[in-house]
Design a protein around this motif. Structure first.
Motif, short mmCIF file in Angstrom:
data_model
loop_
_atom_site.label_atom_id
_atom_site.label_comp_id
_atom_site.label_asym_id
_atom_site.label_seq_id
_atom_site.Cartn_x
_atom_site.Cartn_y
_atom_site.Cartn_z
N ALA A 46 0.95 -1.24 -0.01
CA ALA A 46 0.02 0.04 0.00
C ALA A 46 0.99 1.52 0.00
CB ALA A 46 -1.11 0.12 1.04
N PRO A 47 2.04 1.37 0.84
CA PRO A 47 2.79 2.57 0.75
C PRO A 47 3.28 2.88 -0.62
CG PRO A 47 3.35 1.15 2.77
CD PRO A 47 2.17 0.37 2.02
N ALA A 48 3.67 1.85 -1.20
CA ALA A 48 4.11 2.27 -2.69
C ALA A 48 3.08 2.54 -3.69
CB ALA A 48 4.80 0.86 -3.44
N ILE A 49 1.96 2.02 -3.45
CA ILE A 49 0.65 2.20 -4.30
C ILE A 49 0.35 3.85 -4.12
CG2 ILE A 49 -1.78 1.84 -4.90
CD1 ILE A 49 -1.12 -1.18 -4.09
N LEU A 50 0.40 4.23 -2.94
CA LEU A 50 -0.07 5.81 -2.56
C LEU A 50 1.07 6.71 -3.08
CD1 LEU A 50 -1.19 5.19 1.33
CD2 LEU A 50 -2.67 5.77 -0.79
N LYS A 51 2.28 6.10 -3.46
CA LYS A 51 3.37 7.03 -3.82
C LYS A 51 3.05 7.02 -5.58
CE LYS A 51 6.40 6.51 -0.01
NZ LYS A 51 7.95 6.11 0.17
N GLY A 52 2.25 6.39 -5.97
CA GLY A 52 2.03 6.38 -7.49
C GLY A 52 1.97 5.15 -8.25
N ASP A 53 2.51 3.84 -7.66
CA ASP A 53 2.42 2.56 -8.08
C ASP A 53 1.17 1.82 -8.22
OD1 ASP A 53 4.94 3.19 -8.19
OD2 ASP A 53 5.75 1.48 -6.66
N PHE A 54 0.21 2.56 -8.88
CA PHE A 54 -1.17 1.88 -8.90
C PHE A 54 -1.21 0.69 -9.61
CE2 PHE A 54 -0.42 4.88 -12.53
CZ PHE A 54 -0.84 4.17 -13.54
N TRP A 55 -0.05 0.57 -10.51
CA TRP A 55 -0.12 -0.53 -11.35
C TRP A 55 0.08 -1.80 -10.38
CZ3 TRP A 55 4.60 -2.72 -10.17
CH2 TRP A 55 5.75 -1.64 -10.07
N ARG A 56 0.31 -1.87 -9.40
CA ARG A 56 0.46 -3.06 -8.51
C ARG A 56 -0.72 -3.83 -8.16
NH1 ARG A 56 5.36 -3.44 -5.53
NH2 ARG A 56 6.59 -1.51 -6.14
N PHE A 57 -1.72 -2.80 -8.19
CA PHE A 57 -3.26 -3.56 -8.10
C PHE A 57 -3.37 -4.81 -9.26
CE2 PHE A 57 -4.70 0.63 -6.25
CZ PHE A 57 -4.95 -0.09 -5.06
N LEU A 58 -2.66 -4.70 -10.18
CA LEU A 58 -2.80 -5.47 -11.46
C LEU A 58 -1.40 -6.67 -11.14
CD1 LEU A 58 -4.00 -6.48 -13.96
CD2 LEU A 58 -2.71 -4.93 -15.26
N SER A 59 -0.41 -5.91 -11.24
CA SER A 59 0.72 -6.79 -11.00
C SER A 59 0.93 -7.83 -10.27
CB SER A 59 2.00 -5.99 -11.38
OG SER A 59 1.97 -5.19 -9.97
N ALA A 60 0.44 -7.50 -8.91
CA ALA A 60 0.35 -8.44 -7.87
C ALA A 60 -0.24 -9.81 -8.00
CB ALA A 60 -0.03 -7.78 -6.75
N MET A 61 -1.42 -9.94 -8.82
CA MET A 61 -2.01 -11.10 -9.17
C MET A 61 -1.37 -12.06 -10.06
SD MET A 61 -4.86 -9.31 -11.54
CE MET A 61 -5.65 -10.86 -12.01
N PHE A 62 -0.17 -11.72 -10.68
CA PHE A 62 0.58 -12.49 -11.54
C PHE A 62 1.69 -12.97 -10.84
CE2 PHE A 62 -1.80 -9.66 -14.59
CZ PHE A 62 -2.54 -10.67 -15.13
N LEU A 63 2.23 -12.62 -9.39
CA LEU A 63 3.34 -13.02 -8.86
C LEU A 63 2.90 -14.19 -8.09
CD1 LEU A 63 4.87 -9.70 -7.90
CD2 LEU A 63 5.46 -10.84 -9.95
N HIS A 64 4.07 -14.80 -7.57
CA HIS A 64 3.89 -15.97 -6.55
C HIS A 64 4.81 -15.62 -5.27
CE1 HIS A 64 0.80 -18.17 -9.00
NE2 HIS A 64 1.59 -17.70 -10.09
N THR A 65 4.61 -16.25 -4.19
CA THR A 65 5.38 -16.10 -3.02
C THR A 65 6.18 -17.04 -2.82
OG1 THR A 65 3.63 -17.19 -1.69
CG2 THR A 65 3.49 -14.82 -1.70
N GLY A 66 5.79 -18.20 -3.73
CA GLY A 66 7.03 -19.36 -3.69
C GLY A 66 6.65 -20.49 -4.34
N ILE A 67 7.31 -21.51 -4.78
CA ILE A 67 7.11 -22.80 -5.57
C ILE A 67 5.96 -23.38 -4.94
CG2 ILE A 67 7.97 -25.00 -6.05
CD1 ILE A 67 10.79 -23.87 -5.64
N ALA A 68 5.71 -23.71 -3.56
CA ALA A 68 4.46 -24.07 -3.09
C ALA A 68 3.11 -23.53 -3.51
CB ALA A 68 4.61 -24.47 -1.56
N HIS A 69 3.40 -22.05 -3.36
CA HIS A 69 2.18 -21.20 -3.83
C HIS A 69 1.74 -21.19 -5.23
CE1 HIS A 69 0.39 -17.02 -4.50
NE2 HIS A 69 -0.52 -17.51 -3.66
N LEU A 70 2.73 -21.31 -6.25
CA LEU A 70 2.65 -21.65 -7.58
C LEU A 70 1.97 -22.96 -7.83
CD1 LEU A 70 3.29 -21.02 -10.57
CD2 LEU A 70 5.35 -21.98 -10.25
#
Length: 292
Positions: free
Chosen positions: A80-104
């Motif tokens: 959230a702090p990064a989004i408030l500074k202008g990184d609104f694209w994180r609302f979209l990009s976060a859904m394509f990342l994974h926290t790890g192999i098990a999560h994937l």
């Protein structure tokens, strides 16, 4: 893929021509190619995260066998702090990342089980739009309630498709074999998924946000089985009512987020939704890295 057309005694969306039977073998081959393609793209993305991190993070810091929080933030996780500074694209990009192999692995199994069958049934564009809207809205909700946490993943999106299945079952209730049985099975699945979200390291707010948006978008984008003008008009009224509601919901939640409203002031006790305070596990550092 779970429901059947009562009037015709077959899966809805199945073809009427015998030629379709000859294509079953080819379809299975295409399905395998889709699975390999999706897995490859997601896997390459995770490999990039791990390489950028310099290897796997310690298990105590990331039990999903993946990178650190700092690396995930650099790669585009929800923060959230990064989004408030202008990184609104994180609302979209976060859904394509994974926290790890098990999560994937978990996400891919669920995606291949639910999303792929719906995509083949209703088409890429319908399901693709629902996928993106559920993921973004889930990230907005978790940014409101858990602004300090770094989180990523498609779990909120996948949870949204449980809402899509509920919408599909509801609007085609009379045309489905065993609707009560299907409803009970679906509700049990939803309750179990919500219960898992009470564990530390899992973002239940993203689940709930995706689920709500999945219901709304499911009614809008999935075609219903209508056999008369009355039902068609009723569906048109629902769609015309829900489209403005979806827009208002997005605008309202974004205004709440950017206004810096403390959600717990008007929703006391909501922290229990994300992590059940048992054995002090909600106070562990594990909750600082969450999978959506």
């Amino acid at each position: 893929a779970l429901f059947y057309d009562r009037r015709h005694g077959r899966r809805r969306g199945a073809g009427r021509w015998r030629l379709l039977r000859c294509c079953v073998g080819a379809a299975r081959g295409l399905l395998l190619l889709d699975i390999v393609d999706v897995t490859d793209r997601r896997g390459v993305q995770l490999i990039w995260e791990i390489v950028k991190n310099g290897g796997l993070e310690d298990f105590a810091k990331n039990p999903f066998f993946g990178p650190s929080q700092a690396t995930l933030v650099v790669c585009g996780a929800k923060f959230a702090p990064a989004i408030l500074k202008g990184d609104f694209w994180r609302f979209l990009s976060a859904m394509f990342l994974h926290t790890g192999i098990a999560h994937l692995i978990i996400c891919m199994l669920l995606q291949l089980k639910v999303v792929l069958s719906l995509e083949r049934k209703y088409g890429f564009w319908r399901i693709g739009i629902i996928y993106v809207l559920c993921g973004i809205f889930g990230n907005i909700i978790t940014a409101i309630f858990l602004p300090a946490q770094v989180s990523c993943g498609s779990d909120g999106t996948l949870f949204g498709f449980l809402g899509v299945l509920l919408a599909e079952l509801t609007q085609n209730w009379k045309n489905i074999n065993g609707p009560v049985r299907n409803l009970i099975y679906l509700l049990i699945t939803i309750l179990v998924a919500l219960a898992v979200g009470l564990l530390p390291g899992v973002d239940n707010f993203a689940h709930i946000g995706g689920f709500v948006m999945g219901i709304l978008t499911g009614f809008v984008f999935l075609p219903g089985l209508s056999y008369g003008k009355c039902q068609a008009r009723w569906r048109l009224c629902i769609v015309c009512a829900l489209i403005p509601l979806i827009l208002v919901t997005f605008v309202a939640t974004l205004l709440v987020f950017y206004a810096g409203v403390n959600a717990y002031n008007w929703c006391p006790g909501c922290e229990v939704i994300d992590c059940l305070p048992v054995l002090n596990w909600c106070n562990q550092d594990l909750t600082q890295l969450t999978s959506l």
